[in-house]
Design an enzyme around this catalytic site. Structure first.
Site, short mmCIF file in Angstrom:
data_model
loop_
_atom_site.label_atom_id
_atom_site.label_comp_id
_atom_site.label_asym_id
_atom_site.label_seq_id
_atom_site.Cartn_x
_atom_site.Cartn_y
_atom_site.Cartn_z
N HIS A 92 54.78 40.08 29.81
CA HIS A 92 54.35 41.04 30.84
C HIS A 92 52.82 41.15 30.84
O HIS A 92 52.28 41.92 30.06
CB HIS A 92 54.97 42.41 30.57
CG HIS A 92 56.44 42.44 30.84
ND1 HIS A 92 56.97 42.74 32.07
CD2 HIS A 92 57.51 42.14 30.06
CE1 HIS A 92 58.28 42.65 32.04
NE2 HIS A 92 58.64 42.28 30.82
N CYS A 151 58.60 37.63 33.89
CA CYS A 151 59.82 37.99 33.15
C CYS A 151 61.07 37.45 33.84
O CYS A 151 61.23 36.24 33.96
CB CYS A 151 59.86 39.51 32.92
SG CYS A 151 61.07 39.99 31.67
N GLU A 202 51.03 42.69 32.88
CA GLU A 202 50.65 44.06 33.27
C GLU A 202 50.70 45.03 32.11
O GLU A 202 50.24 46.15 32.20
CB GLU A 202 51.55 44.53 34.43
CG GLU A 202 52.98 44.94 34.06
CD GLU A 202 53.96 43.77 33.90
OE1 GLU A 202 53.51 42.62 33.78
OE2 GLU A 202 55.18 44.03 33.89
#
Lengths: 214, 257
Positions: free
Chosen positions: A191, A82, A193
């Site tokens: 992202h 990001c 994650e």
């Protein structure tokens, strides 16, 4: 046993990324740290970030972590996420014109406010949600189907000068660069994650990557 | 192919259990939040929202543990709302593993709190929750106002103006609930959703009133919402997230399958 450190420079919530890395490979030691010594000793480094670029660059410069990242970028596998991807470019127009780390020549620009989709509907900014990613060949995409959807939330996007650095694109509504790579560096706008199975697979691939681009 | 419209199941959590009231009374127990979040993740939920309806301090701790547990095994965006009043409340929820927080009453009582929160943690994690109710008569131009205290207390604030102000103050997203429709299963307030979405440049999540899968699609197509949120139709296994996405896709909406 291999180790990964998540760089903590006060920009955003690092618990998600640490938890996801641990889940992606339970054999890896995951540390969140701002200590240059700890970062230098790790096998791999994750450079995350959310928020504004001005704060990000100020935090990196005042802590000296900008130099640590530049050092890491020459030696070991580095994953930018990001804002941590955008900071690798030369500069960003977020909050004026902010000089960044210049590891990838190019610029960071804001999405236009008047974007329309194919049906003529106005597109919202930030670009938020699950979008498809068109991959270019790289070992970190292994096992991830072409056009898989990853989770994005951002208003600015990278425009690298060199087409060879573009390792994935996405569309909103025009194609934009959503991942860049060279040598031992790989960075993504989305992202991983927060991108469920495909995101965890990308993290797993990073944790087992030898840092070679092919 | 482009950005997918999102489906967000919402879990109303009281004292560590998922409940869903009809107009905030007649609460039924729907189960263990961690178990339910796991199921939604498997079924393909795009995000999960927890609404902490608990009042006491001890139960607030329970909510932190719920978020911690879910965040260590569910890797999609998690939002926590309910009782977020101070910067420290936000920090605790983010540290527990939440990605976004929903700010509702605290924004009404102190709008600058939204600004401070966005400056501190970034707009991407600040969702301003708006509870709106129609206050105009049926034969007059529509007007909606903000209500607090679960829809009981009027504030006199125009909902559209309020949404624009919250966007200007740094909200990254608006969670819009129609208090007229919440719990009724009669569908979203589509004119309200449309009016707010058209007035904003940030994404809008439609909420309140979903009773069937076509309501979800209506919220996107007619309401112009970027995401749709529903609670009870998913908790009681009336429909799965997968079925919801199939219906939306059949109606021409781009979804993540």
């Amino acid at each position: 046993m291999s180790s990964v450190v998540v760089i903590d420079y006060g920009m955003g919530n690092l618990h998600s990324i640490a938890k996801a890395l641990q889940h992606a490979d339970s054999a890896v030691t995951v540390t969140v740290s701002a200590d240059p010594v700890v970062i230098a000793q790790a096998d791999r480094v994750v450079f995350p970030g959310v928020g504004a670029m001005r704060d990000c660059m100020q935090a990196l410069q005042s802590s000296g972590l900008d130099q640590v990242i530049k050092q890491v970028a020459t030696t070991k596998p580095l994953l930018g996420i990001c804002l941590g991807m955008q900071a690798l470019l030369s500069d960003s127009e977020e909050g004026g014109l902010i000089s960044c780390l210049n590891l990838f020549p190019g610029h960071v620009r804001r999405f236009a406010d008047d974007l329309l989709d194919a049906q003529g509907e106005r597109l919202k900014i930030p670009h938020m949600g699950w979008n498809q990613v068109q991959q270019h060949p790289h070992p970190l995409w292994e096992g991830i189907p072409q056009d898989s959807r990853f989770y994005f939330v951002h208003s600015y996007y990278a425009i690298p000068d060199q087409a060879a650095h573009i390792i994935a694109t996405s569309e909103y509504p025009q194609a934009f660069t959503c991942a860049i790579a060279r040598d031992n560096i790989f960075a993504v706008q989305f992202h991983p994650e927060k991108s469920q199975t495909v995101g965890l697979r990308l993290l797993h691939n990073f944790l087992n990557w030898n840092g070679k681009p092919n | 192919m482009s950005l997918a419209k999102r489906i967000i199941p919402c879990l109303d959590v009281d004292n560590g259990r998922v409940v869903k009231g009809v107009k905030f009374v007649d609460i039924r127990d729907a189960g263990d939040p961690v178990e339910i979040a796991r199921r939604y993740d498997r079924e393909g939920a795009d995000e999960i929202t927890f609404l902490d309806i608990t009042a006491t301090h001890d139960d607030r701790e329970t909510m932190v543990h719920v978020v911690e547990q879910v965040a260590s095994e569910v890797f999609i965006p998690l939002t926590v709302g309910g009782g977020i009043r101070k910067l420290d409340d936000i920090r605790r929820m983010l540290n527990a593993g939440a990605d976004k927080v929903g700010i509702n009453s605290a924004a009404v009582f102190n709008p600058e709190f939204v600004q401070q929160a966005a400056d501190k943690f970034g707009s991407q994690c600040i969702v301003v929750a708006i509870d709106a109710k129609k206050v105009s008569a049926d034969d007059q131009p529509a007007r909606w106002e903000i209500f607090t205290h679960g829809g009981r207390k009027p504030t006199g604030i125009n909902a559209i103006e309020w949404a624009i102000k919250m966007q200007d103050f740094g909200a990254g997203e608006i969670l819009l609930t129609s208090m007229d429709r919440d719990g009724t299963k009669s569908g979203f307030d589509l004119p309200l959703t449309r009016a707010i979405s058209d007035a904003l440049t940030i994404p809008v999540i439609a909420s309140g009133g979903v009773g069937n899968l076509d309501h979800l699609a209506d919220g996107i197509i007619q309401g112009k919402a970027d995401a749709v949120l529903a609670a009870s139709i998913f908790h009681f296994a009336e429909y799965s997230i997968g079925e919801a996405k199939q219906r939306m896709q059949a109606r021409g909406i781009e979804v993540r399958l």
